[in-house]
Design a protein around this motif. Structure first.
Motif, PDB file in Angstrom:
ATOM      1  N   GLU A  47       0.801  -1.056  -0.070  1.00 32.82           N
ATOM      2  CA  GLU A  47       0.008  -0.071   0.066  1.00 32.82           C
ATOM      3  C   GLU A  47       0.832   1.281   0.230  1.00 32.82           C
ATOM      4  O   GLU A  47       1.877   1.263   0.514  1.00 32.82           O
ATOM      5  N   LEU A  48       0.506   2.348  -0.590  1.00 42.75           N
ATOM      6  CA  LEU A  48       1.029   3.538  -0.429  1.00 42.75           C
ATOM      7  C   LEU A  48       0.197   4.475   0.147  1.00 42.75           C
ATOM      8  O   LEU A  48      -1.011   4.741  -0.180  1.00 42.75           O
TER       9      LEU A  48
ATOM     10  N   TYR B 281       5.787   3.688   1.744  1.00 45.60           N
ATOM     11  CA  TYR B 281       5.389   2.413   1.182  1.00 45.60           C
ATOM     12  C   TYR B 281       5.338   1.461   2.117  1.00 45.60           C
ATOM     13  O   TYR B 281       6.199   1.213   2.761  1.00 45.60           O
TER      14      TYR B 281
ATOM     15  N   ILE C 102      -3.879   2.935  -2.966  1.00 46.36           N
ATOM     16  CA  ILE C 102      -3.013   4.045  -2.717  1.00 46.36           C
ATOM     17  C   ILE C 102      -3.944   5.158  -2.431  1.00 46.36           C
ATOM     18  O   ILE C 102      -5.035   5.410  -2.792  1.00 46.36           O
TER      19      ILE C 102
ATOM     20  N   ILE D 175      -6.717   4.159  -6.578  1.00 44.26           N
ATOM     21  CA  ILE D 175      -6.378   5.327  -5.814  1.00 44.26           C
ATOM     22  C   ILE D 175      -7.643   5.983  -5.330  1.00 44.26           C
ATOM     23  O   ILE D 175      -8.522   5.945  -5.769  1.00 44.26           O
TER      24      ILE D 175
END
Length: 489
Positions: A4-5, A18, A231, A257
């Motif tokens: 996952e970001l 990150y 994200i 996203i």
């Protein structure tokens, strides 16, 4: 593996975390006032040629002059605009003082060093890297299938021959994509390069010709795999820009996203803030009770492994082996998290068993496989040290977030009050021999004055008797422990 970001946006800085399986692995920070320069193209002016170093220093409008080595000059022309065969010649035959050169930043300024330059211009897109000064078509080594490598090469070569003469590197992200997507990238890169050439022809005093994307967009562009599950971006404006960008260029990623609108700060979700603080400390504790000591210098980074409180269950060799195995995994994570690059020396605890040494080295190699930076590891040396290198193109986390201590000037140690007292005694003797004064006044920190009036009071009395004049003391609250002055009265 869950990846996952987390993207935290403020007007002053952008931070990207990150996370793998709920644990922070990398953190990238870009501040508005200090944006990274890698990828930027400049019109440079040669200010100094150094034949002995086979290099030159160029003015590109930054605080420090930038460094260009002869091996980084394309075709011996120093222009970076025209193509041709690569060769390394004497720097004095390639460049002269006052010459204008089109260059690209390969490495950000690090510490006291200026930016590293190259005239081998390369412009990246989602699937390709365009090299206008070359005619080579290469494929990322991470694409293993020979059939796929050939397909990608042929697709790019056939289309680029008509549209964009030059070389290309096909990136890992291109694996499995349709030829049409590659063709769109070729068109995009050719248009971008045409704009760069137009700016070069226009001339003028402006150094910057082309600026790379902001960090968030670069991250989206450079995500090389599809393993990222989510994200999260805490800025609605940035989320909209990123989502639009992804929809156009990285369609499969767009649906992952999300805009994070929670009340809790986004970096608190996985304890990212705490992990960043820990990454700035020298000591890293291991679950077994052992620990690492990480020291970063301008020349290299050293990592020392210690057993600490871990005593094992069978014997000392087992204790050492298990500690080193755990340390190998922790070191790989810390290198990524702290973004440590250059030469790295690891001092594992000495192991007598050759098989144990092999397994620890293999564990380190395996743990580094997910590192996006290129690494190279040597065998265990005769001194029991593991030498490795990790590619570095930007400042470490410590250099981005911290500065050298003004008191110790980055040494990490201070002279003891006792040492400073003895320095004061020597200075008083020096002054007494050279000047005639009624008395002397010593200005120093609280700790030093306390020692002079207490533990060293006998020494002070003997010194007063020897020089034949009184010595007075005054505390200066702004003085560091090492600072003092002897004033003649």
């Amino acid at each position: 593996m869950s990846e996952e970001l987390l993207i935290n946006i403020t007007p002053q800085e952008t931070r990207i975390a990150y996370v793998e399986n709920g644990m922070l692995q990398e953190v990238h920070v870009e501040r508005a006032r200090k944006r990274g320069l890698v990828g930027n193209i400049y019109r440079g002016k040669v200010v100094r040629v150094l034949p002995g170093m086979q290099a030159a220093f160029l003015e590109i409008g930054l605080e420090r002059t930038a460094f260009l080595h002869a091996s980084d000059i394309l075709n011996g022309e120093g222009s970076g605009v025209n193509g041709g065969d690569e060769r390394t010649e004497q720097i004095s035959s390639l460049l002269r003082e006052g010459q204008e050169v089109i260059v690209q930043v390969a490495k950000d300024p690090l510490g006291t060093k200026g930016a590293r330059l190259t005239t081998h211009i390369s412009i990246p897109s989602r699937f390709l890297v365009y090299m206008p000064g070359s005619d080579h078509i290469g494929v990322s080594q991470r694409i293993e299938s020979e059939e796929e490598r050939d397909r990608l090469k042929n697709s790019v070569r056939d289309y680029a021959a008509e549209v964009a003469p030059g070389g290309f590197i096909i990136r890992t992200a291109a694996e499995g994509v349709e030829a049409e997507a590659l063709e769109r990238d070729v068109l995009f890169l050719n248009k971008l390069w045409t704009e760069v050439q137009e700016r070069v022809k226009q001339g003028g005093d402006e150094h910057l010709i082309h600026e790379d994307m902001p960090m968030v967009m670069r991250t989206m562009r450079d995500i090389a795999d599809e393993d990222i599950e989510k994200i999260s971006i805490d800025s609605r404006e940035t989320f909209q820009k990123v989502h639009k960008f992804a929809t156009k260029f990285i369609t499969p990623l767009a649906e992952r996203i999300h805009h994070y609108s929670g009340e809790r700060p986004i970096f608190d979700i996985y304890g990212v803030e705490d992990e960043i603080q820990k990454a700035l400390e020298r000591k890293v504790t291991l679950k077994s009770g052992g620990y690492l000591i990480i020291d970063q210098t301008e020349a290299m980074t050293t990592v020392d492994v210690n057993t600490g409180a871990f005593v094992g269950h069978r014997n000392l060799e087992e204790t050492i082996f298990k500690t080193n195995l755990e340390a190998a995994q922790a070191i790989a994570r810390q290198l990524r998290l702290r973004n440590l690059g250059g030469i790295i020396i690891i001092d594992f605890i000495d192991m007598d068993d050759a098989e144990h040494r092999r397994q620890v080295l293999r564990s380190l190699e395996k743990s580094l496989e997910r590192d996006h930076a290129k690494t190279h590891i040597s065998e265990v040396s005769a001194l029991g040290l593991v030498q490795m290198t990790r590619k570095r193109t930007r400042e470490s986390l410590e250099h981005v977030l911290c500065e050298s201590c003004p008191t110790c000037n980055g040494r990490g140690t201070l002279k003891t009050p006792e040492t400073v007292c003895f320095e004061i005694f020597r200075e008083i003797m020096r002054e007494a021999r050279q000047y005639d004064a009624r008395s002397m006044l010593v200005l120093a920190s609280q700790e030093v004055v306390d020692m002079l009036l207490d533990e060293e009071s006998t020494s002070v009395a003997e010194l007063e008797e020897f020089i034949g004049r009184p010595i007075n003391f005054q505390v200066e609250s702004l003085y560091t422990q090492e600072q003092f002055d002897v004033v003649l009265m």
